[in-house]
Motif scaffolding. Structure first.
Motif, PDB file in Angstrom:
ATOM      1  N   LEU A 287    -110.592  96.871 -20.962  1.00 25.06           N
ATOM      2  CA  LEU A 287    -110.272  95.640 -20.244  1.00 25.06           C
ATOM      3  C   LEU A 287    -108.765  95.464 -20.211  1.00 25.06           C
ATOM      4  O   LEU A 287    -108.110  95.433 -21.257  1.00 25.06           O
ATOM      5  N   GLY A 288    -108.192  95.360 -19.011  1.00 23.85           N
ATOM      6  CA  GLY A 288    -106.767  95.108 -18.865  1.00 23.85           C
ATOM      7  C   GLY A 288    -106.479  93.612 -18.961  1.00 23.85           C
ATOM      8  O   GLY A 288    -107.109  92.809 -18.274  1.00 23.85           O
ATOM      9  N   VAL A 289    -105.548  93.239 -19.835  1.00 23.02           N
ATOM     10  CA  VAL A 289    -105.204  91.840 -20.090  1.00 23.02           C
ATOM     11  C   VAL A 289    -103.709  91.644 -19.815  1.00 23.02           C
ATOM     12  O   VAL A 289    -102.883  92.433 -20.289  1.00 23.02           O
ATOM     13  N   CYS A 290    -103.361  90.622 -19.063  1.00 22.13           N
ATOM     14  CA  CYS A 290    -101.958  90.317 -18.778  1.00 22.13           C
ATOM     15  C   CYS A 290    -101.463  89.247 -19.753  1.00 22.13           C
ATOM     16  O   CYS A 290    -102.069  88.181 -19.855  1.00 22.13           O
ATOM     17  N   VAL A 291    -100.368  89.536 -20.446  1.00 19.09           N
ATOM     18  CA  VAL A 291     -99.806  88.593 -21.420  1.00 19.09           C
ATOM     19  C   VAL A 291     -98.380  88.234 -20.994  1.00 19.09           C
ATOM     20  O   VAL A 291     -97.543  89.120 -20.806  1.00 19.09           O
ATOM     21  N   ASP A 292     -98.116  86.946 -20.837  1.00 17.95           N
ATOM     22  CA  ASP A 292     -96.778  86.485 -20.470  1.00 17.95           C
ATOM     23  C   ASP A 292     -95.867  86.600 -21.686  1.00 17.95           C
ATOM     24  O   ASP A 292     -96.127  86.006 -22.730  1.00 17.95           O
ATOM     25  N   SER A 293     -94.778  87.354 -21.533  1.00 17.74           N
ATOM     26  CA  SER A 293     -93.887  87.597 -22.669  1.00 17.74           C
ATOM     27  C   SER A 293     -92.736  86.594 -22.754  1.00 17.74           C
ATOM     28  O   SER A 293     -91.908  86.690 -23.655  1.00 17.74           O
ATOM     29  N   ARG A 294     -92.673  85.624 -21.842  1.00 17.53           N
ATOM     30  CA  ARG A 294     -91.512  84.735 -21.767  1.00 17.53           C
ATOM     31  C   ARG A 294     -91.199  84.062 -23.108  1.00 17.53           C
ATOM     32  O   ARG A 294     -90.046  83.968 -23.504  1.00 17.53           O
ATOM     33  N   SER A 295     -92.216  83.587 -23.783  1.00 15.32           N
ATOM     34  CA  SER A 295     -91.989  82.895 -25.050  1.00 15.32           C
ATOM     35  C   SER A 295     -92.219  83.798 -26.255  1.00 15.32           C
ATOM     36  O   SER A 295     -92.026  83.374 -27.393  1.00 15.32           O
ATOM     37  N   ARG A 296     -92.611  85.057 -26.020  1.00 14.30           N
ATOM     38  CA  ARG A 296     -92.920  85.958 -27.124  1.00 14.30           C
ATOM     39  C   ARG A 296     -91.728  86.845 -27.497  1.00 14.30           C
ATOM     40  O   ARG A 296     -91.688  87.378 -28.593  1.00 14.30           O
ATOM     41  N   VAL A 297     -90.790  87.022 -26.551  1.00 11.18           N
ATOM     42  CA  VAL A 297     -89.589  87.784 -26.902  1.00 11.18           C
ATOM     43  C   VAL A 297     -88.618  86.874 -27.642  1.00 11.18           C
ATOM     44  O   VAL A 297     -88.677  85.644 -27.529  1.00 11.18           O
ATOM     45  N   GLN A 298     -87.721  87.487 -28.407  1.00 11.57           N
ATOM     46  CA  GLN A 298     -86.711  86.729 -29.151  1.00 11.57           C
ATOM     47  C   GLN A 298     -85.316  87.224 -28.776  1.00 11.57           C
ATOM     48  O   GLN A 298     -85.035  88.414 -28.902  1.00 11.57           O
ATOM     49  N   PRO A 299     -84.427  86.333 -28.307  1.00 15.46           N
ATOM     50  CA  PRO A 299     -84.736  84.935 -27.993  1.00 15.46           C
ATOM     51  C   PRO A 299     -85.660  84.846 -26.778  1.00 15.46           C
ATOM     52  O   PRO A 299     -85.711  85.785 -25.991  1.00 15.46           O
ATOM     53  N   PRO A 300     -86.360  83.708 -26.623  1.00 14.17           N
ATOM     54  CA  PRO A 300     -87.229  83.544 -25.457  1.00 14.17           C
ATOM     55  C   PRO A 300     -86.442  83.689 -24.159  1.00 14.17           C
ATOM     56  O   PRO A 300     -85.236  83.418 -24.121  1.00 14.17           O
ATOM     57  N   LEU A 301     -87.116  84.125 -23.111  1.00 15.21           N
ATOM     58  CA  LEU A 301     -86.444  84.246 -21.819  1.00 15.21           C
ATOM     59  C   LEU A 301     -85.982  82.874 -21.338  1.00 15.21           C
ATOM     60  O   LEU A 301     -86.613  81.857 -21.639  1.00 15.21           O
ATOM     61  N   PRO A 302     -84.884  82.824 -20.583  1.00 19.77           N
ATOM     62  CA  PRO A 302     -84.406  81.539 -20.068  1.00 19.77           C
ATOM     63  C   PRO A 302     -85.465  80.874 -19.185  1.00 19.77           C
ATOM     64  O   PRO A 302     -86.272  81.560 -18.542  1.00 19.77           O
ATOM     65  N   PRO A 303     -85.487  79.548 -19.163  1.00 25.18           N
ATOM     66  CA  PRO A 303     -86.389  78.855 -18.249  1.00 25.18           C
ATOM     67  C   PRO A 303     -86.143  79.334 -16.819  1.00 25.18           C
ATOM     68  O   PRO A 303     -85.002  79.597 -16.429  1.00 25.18           O
ATOM     69  N   LYS A 304     -87.215  79.497 -16.063  1.00 27.71           N
ATOM     70  CA  LYS A 304     -87.159  79.924 -14.666  1.00 27.71           C
ATOM     71  C   LYS A 304     -86.604  81.342 -14.509  1.00 27.71           C
ATOM     72  O   LYS A 304     -85.989  81.676 -13.484  1.00 27.71           O
ATOM     73  N   TYR A 305     -86.831  82.175 -15.531  1.00 29.37           N
ATOM     74  CA  TYR A 305     -86.536  83.601 -15.359  1.00 29.37           C
ATOM     75  C   TYR A 305     -87.273  84.091 -14.123  1.00 29.37           C
ATOM     76  O   TYR A 305     -88.471  83.858 -13.965  1.00 29.37           O
ATOM     77  N   PHE A 306     -86.570  84.794 -13.226  1.00 27.37           N
ATOM     78  CA  PHE A 306     -87.139  85.210 -11.946  1.00 27.37           C
ATOM     79  C   PHE A 306     -87.340  86.712 -11.950  1.00 27.37           C
ATOM     80  O   PHE A 306     -86.385  87.489 -11.847  1.00 27.37           O
ATOM     81  N   GLY A 307     -88.575  87.123 -12.113  1.00 22.93           N
ATOM     82  CA  GLY A 307     -88.923  88.541 -12.174  1.00 22.93           C
ATOM     83  C   GLY A 307     -90.289  88.682 -12.798  1.00 22.93           C
ATOM     84  O   GLY A 307     -91.063  87.724 -12.871  1.00 22.93           O
ATOM     85  N   ASN A 308     -90.603  89.871 -13.242  1.00 24.10           N
ATOM     86  CA  ASN A 308     -91.861  90.118 -13.943  1.00 24.10           C
ATOM     87  C   ASN A 308     -91.630  90.027 -15.445  1.00 24.10           C
ATOM     88  O   ASN A 308     -90.783  90.728 -15.979  1.00 24.10           O
ATOM     89  N   ALA A 309     -92.379  89.160 -16.086  1.00 21.54           N
ATOM     90  CA  ALA A 309     -92.284  89.028 -17.543  1.00 21.54           C
ATOM     91  C   ALA A 309     -93.653  89.184 -18.181  1.00 21.54           C
ATOM     92  O   ALA A 309     -93.864  88.800 -19.321  1.00 21.54           O
ATOM     93  N   VAL A 310     -94.586  89.743 -17.427  1.00 22.75           N
ATOM     94  CA  VAL A 310     -95.958  89.902 -17.905  1.00 22.75           C
ATOM     95  C   VAL A 310     -96.173  91.328 -18.389  1.00 22.75           C
ATOM     96  O   VAL A 310     -95.845  92.296 -17.693  1.00 22.75           O
ATOM     97  N   LEU A 311     -96.709  91.455 -19.578  1.00 25.89           N
ATOM     98  CA  LEU A 311     -97.004  92.754 -20.185  1.00 25.89           C
ATOM     99  C   LEU A 311     -98.513  92.978 -20.157  1.00 25.89           C
ATOM    100  O   LEU A 311     -99.295  92.087 -20.525  1.00 25.89           O
TER     101      LEU A 311
END
Length: 450
Positions: A287-311
């Motif tokens: 089963l392929g699962v998409c996980v948003d990494s915006r808040s999981r990376v350190q430091p978190p990605l800036p608000p409104k990061y524009f691109g792909n942040a899904v792993l």
């Protein structure tokens, strides 16, 4: 449905924008790198129906304004070798199409996705070189009853769902004559775009392995060729709560975190698919699962990061285990896959991809008619969540949509979970695509096992 194309033009940013090559992150360049369609239907207020060009001009002019801030969308992709891409910010523009049909909105019934949608969605000619393809195509279709559809096909190599909806919502805001609410963060180097690997991967990354084949088969070529069909299934709030209750029965401790809606509903889809496909009990399934990494990376990605942040990560099991055990087992496999996604895991995955000589083996080019790349059809599935995305209430000035949904999708095992369209009723919509031979059985097991 007969649709007549009236005009097509390239819309450029209304002001000069930065010109140059923007490196893409690894997440931009793997998985689906073709266009993803969505469609909205409206019944505009009378003041927007006259003069007849008012809606089109409103869309065109506000789109031009929006592209000043979201200028990467007006650029073009370019291959640079090793299956890698770069984004040339050159303001060539996005394609805006005007069309009309003699059909009426009520001819579409409850708007369930069907082949009727196809002429309402801008098509992308993948026979052209990638550097000639617009990254965004928009089609406005006017119905004879005064209703309209607005469909968008946007390159998944440039944005994920969250970034796409940020752009669309800001475009709508500008169309209503309001100022921009939040500017996009365009610097992809925060996800190490364009940089070298920093270290050897610290984890095993099974999500980049080829998914399992059907037991007894040596290729998936036959499964890829089988005819598919789509369906949208509704779960009421009561049904969702019943599934969550069943999944969380007998949890190890009171303090353990209850399974989420996504983990429960996705587990239910996975089990139902195994049953409908008639797998042998020893059949491996992924089963392929998409996980948003915006808040999981350190430091978190800036608000409104524009691109792909899904792993993308994967959950694995044997069909017999999924079917014979309670739904909580499927949810536990999904939880285990999601919980692996830490800052260290994300950076390890980036290092893994940066060390690869060629990324094309990780790219899903199904839309191009390619049989290369990962295949999440039988015996596997992929389930994407739009549960937290602000997909409804898109108002360009003529009122909110009467329906919003995914565009056409015809890839076996491709599933999407989204909120029901009615505010606060707690319902869930599940859009699925399976082989024609399996869809009736899937529908039966999906509701029978709640």
């Amino acid at each position: 449905m007969a649709v007549t194309l009236k005009a097509s033009s390239l819309v450029k940013p209304s002001e000069p924008t930065w010109n140059g090559s923007l490196p893409l992150s690894e997440w931009d360049q793997i998985g689906i790198i073709t266009h993803v369609p969505t469609i909205y239907f409206y019944k505009p207020t009378q003041d927007f129906l006259s003069p007849s060009h008012k809606i089109f001009r409103t869309l065109r002019d506000s789109l031009s304004l929006a592209l000043v801030h979201f200028y990467p969308l007006a650029g073009r992709l370019r291959w640079i070798g090793g299956g890698r891409l770069v984004l040339d910010c050159n303001a060539i523009g996005v394609e805006l199409i005007e069309a009309e049909t003699e059909s009426k909105l009520h001819h579409l019934g409850d708007f369930s996705p069907s082949p009727e949608f196809e002429p309402l969605i801008p098509s992308v000619n993948y026979n052209k070189p990638i550097h000639e393809l617009p990254l965004l195509l928009v089609q406005l279709t006017k119905f004879s009853c005064g209703g309209i559809s607005l469909s968008m096909s946007i390159s998944h190599a440039v944005v994920d769902g969250q970034s796409a909806l940020h752009f669309i919502s800001e475009w709508a805001r500008l169309a209503r004559g309001e100022p921009l609410c939040a500017v996009p963060f365009l610097d992809r180097t925060v996800l190490r775009a364009g940089g070298p690997p920093r270290a050897c991967p610290r984890f095993g990354h099974t999500q980049f392995d080829h998914p399992p084949l059907l037991v007894g088969q040596t290729t998936n070529d036959g499964e890829r060729k089988k005819k598919t069909t789509v369906a949208v299934l509704k779960l009421t709030k009561t049904q969702v709560e019943r599934l969550k209750s069943k999944a969380n029965e007998g949890r190890a401790s009171e303090s353990s975190r209850a399974y989420t809606r996504y983990e429960v509903i996705t587990g239910h889809i996975w089990r139902s698919a195994c049953k409908a496909r008639g797998h042998m009990s020893e059949q491996p399934t992924m089963l392929g699962v998409c996980v948003d990494s915006r808040s999981r990376v350190q430091p978190p990605l800036p608000p409104k990061y524009f691109g792909n942040a899904v792993l993308d990560v994967v959950a694995t099991a044997r069909s017999g285990e999924l079917i014979s055990k309670p739904i909580g087992y499927a949810s536990s496999r999904i939880r285990e896959a999601i919980d692996k996604v830490t800052n260290e895991y994300i950076n390890s995955a980036i290092d893994f991809l940066k060390s690869q000589p060629d990324l094309s083996q990780f790219q899903d080019l199904h839309a191009l008619g390619s049989n290369n790349g990962p295949f999440y059809g039988n015996p596997n599935i992929g389930v994407t969540s739009w549960l937290t995305l602000p997909i409804y209430g898109l108002d360009f000035g003529w009122g909110k949509e009467v329906y919003m949904g995914p565009g056409t999708h015809d890839f076996d095992g491709d599933s999407l979970i989204l909120q029901g369209p009615h505010d606060g009723d707690g319902s869930i919509m599940v859009a699925v695509c399976f082989q024609v031979a399996h869809m009736d059985a899937f529908n039966k097991f999906f509701y029978e096992d709640i």
